[in-house]
Design a protein around this motif. Structure first.
Motif, PDB file in Angstrom:
ATOM      1  N   PRO A  23      44.420  42.147  33.366  1.00  0.00           N
ATOM      2  CA  PRO A  23      44.460  42.710  32.006  1.00  0.00           C
ATOM      3  C   PRO A  23      43.209  42.386  31.189  1.00  0.00           C
ATOM      4  CG  PRO A  23      46.536  41.637  32.553  1.00  0.00           C
ATOM      5  CD  PRO A  23      45.566  41.251  33.619  1.00  0.00           C
ATOM      6  N   LEU A  24      42.485  41.350  31.571  1.00  0.00           N
ATOM      7  CA  LEU A  24      41.265  40.966  30.859  1.00  0.00           C
ATOM      8  C   LEU A  24      40.035  41.684  31.399  1.00  0.00           C
ATOM      9  CD1 LEU A  24      41.870  37.096  30.713  1.00  0.00           C
ATOM     10  CD2 LEU A  24      42.413  38.807  28.969  1.00  0.00           C
ATOM     11  N   GLY A  25      40.227  42.498  32.445  1.00  0.00           N
ATOM     12  CA  GLY A  25      39.089  43.184  33.048  1.00  0.00           C
ATOM     13  C   GLY A  25      38.188  42.235  33.811  1.00  0.00           C
ATOM     14  N   GLN A  26      38.770  41.172  34.362  1.00  0.00           N
ATOM     15  CA  GLN A  26      37.994  40.156  35.070  1.00  0.00           C
ATOM     16  C   GLN A  26      38.620  39.863  36.425  1.00  0.00           C
ATOM     17  OE1 GLN A  26      38.093  36.982  32.185  1.00  0.00           O
ATOM     18  NE2 GLN A  26      36.639  37.987  30.815  1.00  0.00           N
ATOM     19  N   HIS A  27      37.889  39.133  37.274  1.00  0.00           N
ATOM     20  CA  HIS A  27      38.441  38.751  38.569  1.00  0.00           C
ATOM     21  C   HIS A  27      37.751  37.510  39.094  1.00  0.00           C
ATOM     22  CE1 HIS A  27      35.341  40.724  41.508  1.00  0.00           C
ATOM     23  NE2 HIS A  27      34.783  40.558  40.333  1.00  0.00           N
ATOM     24  N   LEU A  28      38.417  36.853  40.054  1.00  0.00           N
ATOM     25  CA  LEU A  28      37.872  35.693  40.753  1.00  0.00           C
ATOM     26  C   LEU A  28      37.565  36.164  42.169  1.00  0.00           C
ATOM     27  CD1 LEU A  28      37.373  32.582  40.444  1.00  0.00           C
ATOM     28  CD2 LEU A  28      39.597  32.264  41.539  1.00  0.00           C
ATOM     29  N   PRO A  29      36.292  36.314  42.526  1.00  0.00           N
ATOM     30  CA  PRO A  29      35.916  36.939  43.802  1.00  0.00           C
ATOM     31  C   PRO A  29      36.021  35.996  45.003  1.00  0.00           C
ATOM     32  CG  PRO A  29      33.948  36.382  42.579  1.00  0.00           C
ATOM     33  CD  PRO A  29      35.110  36.007  41.698  1.00  0.00           C
ATOM     34  N   VAL A  30      37.250  35.667  45.371  1.00  0.00           N
ATOM     35  CA  VAL A  30      37.507  34.791  46.517  1.00  0.00           C
ATOM     36  C   VAL A  30      38.363  35.584  47.500  1.00  0.00           C
ATOM     37  CG1 VAL A  30      38.487  32.611  47.292  1.00  0.00           C
ATOM     38  CG2 VAL A  30      37.422  32.760  45.037  1.00  0.00           C
ATOM     39  N   ASP A  31      37.895  35.726  48.741  1.00  0.00           N
ATOM     40  CA  ASP A  31      38.606  36.566  49.721  1.00  0.00           C
ATOM     41  C   ASP A  31      38.613  35.912  51.106  1.00  0.00           C
ATOM     42  OD1 ASP A  31      35.869  36.825  50.009  1.00  0.00           O
ATOM     43  OD2 ASP A  31      35.937  38.926  50.601  1.00  0.00           O
ATOM     44  N   PRO A  32      39.303  34.773  51.259  1.00  0.00           N
ATOM     45  CA  PRO A  32      39.325  34.086  52.551  1.00  0.00           C
ATOM     46  C   PRO A  32      40.123  34.844  53.597  1.00  0.00           C
ATOM     47  CG  PRO A  32      40.885  33.078  51.067  1.00  0.00           C
ATOM     48  CD  PRO A  32      40.143  34.094  50.266  1.00  0.00           C
ATOM     49  N   GLN A  33      39.864  34.532  54.874  1.00  0.00           N
ATOM     50  CA  GLN A  33      40.630  35.170  55.936  1.00  0.00           C
ATOM     51  C   GLN A  33      42.050  34.621  55.971  1.00  0.00           C
ATOM     52  OE1 GLN A  33      38.269  32.829  56.718  1.00  0.00           O
ATOM     53  NE2 GLN A  33      39.470  31.304  57.793  1.00  0.00           N
ATOM     54  N   GLY A  34      42.931  35.350  56.642  1.00  0.00           N
ATOM     55  CA  GLY A  34      44.294  34.862  56.815  1.00  0.00           C
ATOM     56  C   GLY A  34      45.330  35.607  56.016  1.00  0.00           C
ATOM     57  N   GLY A  35      44.943  36.681  55.322  1.00  0.00           N
ATOM     58  CA  GLY A  35      45.926  37.479  54.616  1.00  0.00           C
ATOM     59  C   GLY A  35      46.344  36.871  53.293  1.00  0.00           C
ATOM     60  N   PRO A  36      47.384  37.432  52.635  1.00  0.00           N
ATOM     61  CA  PRO A  36      47.817  36.956  51.319  1.00  0.00           C
ATOM     62  C   PRO A  36      48.491  35.594  51.401  1.00  0.00           C
ATOM     63  CG  PRO A  36      49.329  38.613  52.157  1.00  0.00           C
ATOM     64  CD  PRO A  36      48.176  38.582  53.116  1.00  0.00           C
ATOM     65  N   GLY A  37      48.645  34.957  50.225  1.00  0.00           N
ATOM     66  CA  GLY A  37      49.368  33.692  50.157  1.00  0.00           C
ATOM     67  C   GLY A  37      48.488  32.466  50.026  1.00  0.00           C
ATOM     68  N   ALA A  76      42.158  23.416  38.788  1.00  0.00           N
ATOM     69  CA  ALA A  76      40.733  23.746  38.886  1.00  0.00           C
ATOM     70  C   ALA A  76      40.357  24.728  37.785  1.00  0.00           C
ATOM     71  CB  ALA A  76      40.416  24.353  40.259  1.00  0.00           C
ATOM     72  N   SER A  77      39.101  24.665  37.376  1.00  0.00           N
ATOM     73  CA  SER A  77      38.555  25.604  36.389  1.00  0.00           C
ATOM     74  C   SER A  77      37.386  26.355  37.017  1.00  0.00           C
ATOM     75  CB  SER A  77      38.086  24.863  35.132  1.00  0.00           C
ATOM     76  OG  SER A  77      39.169  24.243  34.469  1.00  0.00           O
ATOM     77  N   PHE A  78      37.296  27.647  36.716  1.00  0.00           N
ATOM     78  CA  PHE A  78      36.284  28.503  37.300  1.00  0.00           C
ATOM     79  C   PHE A  78      35.588  29.348  36.240  1.00  0.00           C
ATOM     80  CE2 PHE A  78      39.638  28.005  40.456  1.00  0.00           C
ATOM     81  CZ  PHE A  78      38.944  27.686  41.613  1.00  0.00           C
ATOM     82  N   LYS A  79      34.367  29.689  36.528  1.00  0.00           N
ATOM     83  CA  LYS A  79      33.722  30.813  35.856  1.00  0.00           C
ATOM     84  C   LYS A  79      34.223  32.076  36.551  1.00  0.00           C
ATOM     85  CE  LYS A  79      29.552  31.788  37.119  1.00  0.00           C
ATOM     86  NZ  LYS A  79      28.080  31.724  37.312  1.00  0.00           N
ATOM     87  N   VAL A  80      34.611  33.110  35.793  1.00  0.00           N
ATOM     88  CA  VAL A  80      35.082  34.349  36.394  1.00  0.00           C
ATOM     89  C   VAL A  80      34.101  35.475  36.094  1.00  0.00           C
ATOM     90  CG1 VAL A  80      37.494  33.646  36.339  1.00  0.00           C
ATOM     91  CG2 VAL A  80      36.544  34.911  34.401  1.00  0.00           C
TER      92      VAL A  80
END
Length: 363
Positions: free
Chosen positions: A91-105, A176-180
């Motif tokens: 809803p904020l028009g933002q995302h955290l670009p993390v896409d590890p292998q192994g599917g969802p969860g 944890a805190s991140f820059k998004v």
């Protein structure tokens, strides 16, 4: 739940960070071995586990503490999944670009502790590049914090980076805190199969605007993820001239493989290493960052040979998923780094009794 043939005698699911720290301290005082468990997506990573008494689940620590659209930062508990984070940021028009292998969860704590990432690293970097703060429970019961919740934070040492990829050996991550980042206005996936797919990758990397991620596989296919404004995405799509396809995630999400290894070498050596893999091997590569994922069922001698070639090229081979016997024979991580003695000193300081995940990490 089983790791390397071992099962815990009990599972604890604390409701907050304070309870988790207390349970960890009680286990440490009793001499019980603890394995932190998030989404359970990377339990096969690391050296063989030596003993296991308590599974310490982060399932109860799943709050999104703060998503600041104006500051473009996110603070989240370790048990929150990447899907929950995406739902909070969308809803904020933002995302955290993390896409590890192994599917969802995958959980936030699991991603950080395992050091896993995916092809989006080509555009955004890995989690260590936008992690700005961490809160960790230590075996003595303390909750300690490093970094902060703002991007321009210069106070103290950058201690949060110590926990990335350490498999919880220095403490259990609780928040944890991140820059998004701004979410692309439009996203598109393209696919091509060519006689020389590496040439197509090289061409894509020379364009003025590059794809967010590129992935090449052993079958000769190249998949590109495009993202940005509608105009830039359309322009890049025309320049590439590849077929538009439905988003399908990345090939490394394949599950059930007996052996999965990450080969990281300088990009100029990647093609040579992959072409030298045993016949029948399947692999996925991310050109531009020198990362490949290799699956199959090789013996110890084959893994040792490929690892030797990777290390000779200035890189590494890490077993992400493999039978206990194979990891015991060749090691999960390869040659010890020159910093091993410093790593031991840090482990002695943070977890002197080796309470957390004994045996899984190098120290």
């Amino acid at each position: 739940m089983v790791i390397d043939g071992l099962s815990p005698t009990r599972t604890e699911r604390p409701a907050n960070a304070e309870d988790l720290a207390r349970l960890l301290a009680e286990a440490d005082a009793a001499g019980h071995a603890v394995v932190p468990v998030g989404g359970g997506r990377a339990l096969g990573l690391g050296e063989p586990l030596r003993r296991w008494d308590v599974a310490l689940s982060s399932a109860g620590l799943d709050r999104v503490i703060e998503a600041s659209g104006a500051d473009m930062t996110l603070t989240v508990e370790a048990g929150a999944t990447l899907e929950q984070v995406d739902e909070a940021l969308r809803p904020l028009g933002q995302h955290l670009p993390v896409d590890p292998q192994g599917g969802p969860g995958h959980t936030i704590g699991g991603v950080l502790a395992s050091g896993l990432y995916g092809p989006l690293r080509q555009r955004y970097g890995g989690p260590r590049d936008f992690l700005i703060g961490l809160r960790v429970a230590l075996p003595d019961g303390r909750l300690v914090a490093s970094g902060g919740r703002v991007v321009k934070n210069v106070s103290g040492y950058d201690l949060q980076k110590l926990h990335l990829g350490a498999l919880g050996s220095l403490g259990v991550i609780v928040a944890a805190s991140f820059k998004v980042f701004p979410r692309p206005h439009q996203e598109l996936e393209l696919l091509t199969t060519a006689p020389d797919p590496w040439a197509e990758v090289d061409r894509a990397l020379t364009l003025a605007e590059r794809p967010q991620a590129l992935e090449i596989d052993s079958g000769g296919s190249v998949r590109a993820r495009l993202g940005g404004s509608g105009g830039s995405v359309a322009r890049l799509s025309r320049e590439l001239g590849w077929e538009e396809v439905e988003p399908a995630g990345w090939a490394g999400a394949t599950e059930g493989e007996p052996v999965l290894a990450r080969i990281a070498v300088p990009a100029r050596h990647l093609r040579t290493l992959l072409s030298g893999l045993p016949e029948g091997s399947r692999w996925w590569a991310w050109p531009g960052i020198g990362i490949a994922h290799w699956s199959g069922a090789p013996g110890a001698a084959v893994v040792a040979e490929v690892r030797e070639a990777a290390e000779a090229a200035g890189g590494s081979l890490v077993l992400i998923e493999a039978p206990t016997e194979l990891r015991a024979a060749v090691g999960a991580f390869g040659s010890a780094p020159p910093t091993l003695e410093w790593m031991r000193k840090l482990r002695d300081a943070f977890d002197p009794r080796r309470t957390i995940s004994p045996g899984r990490f190098l120290v």
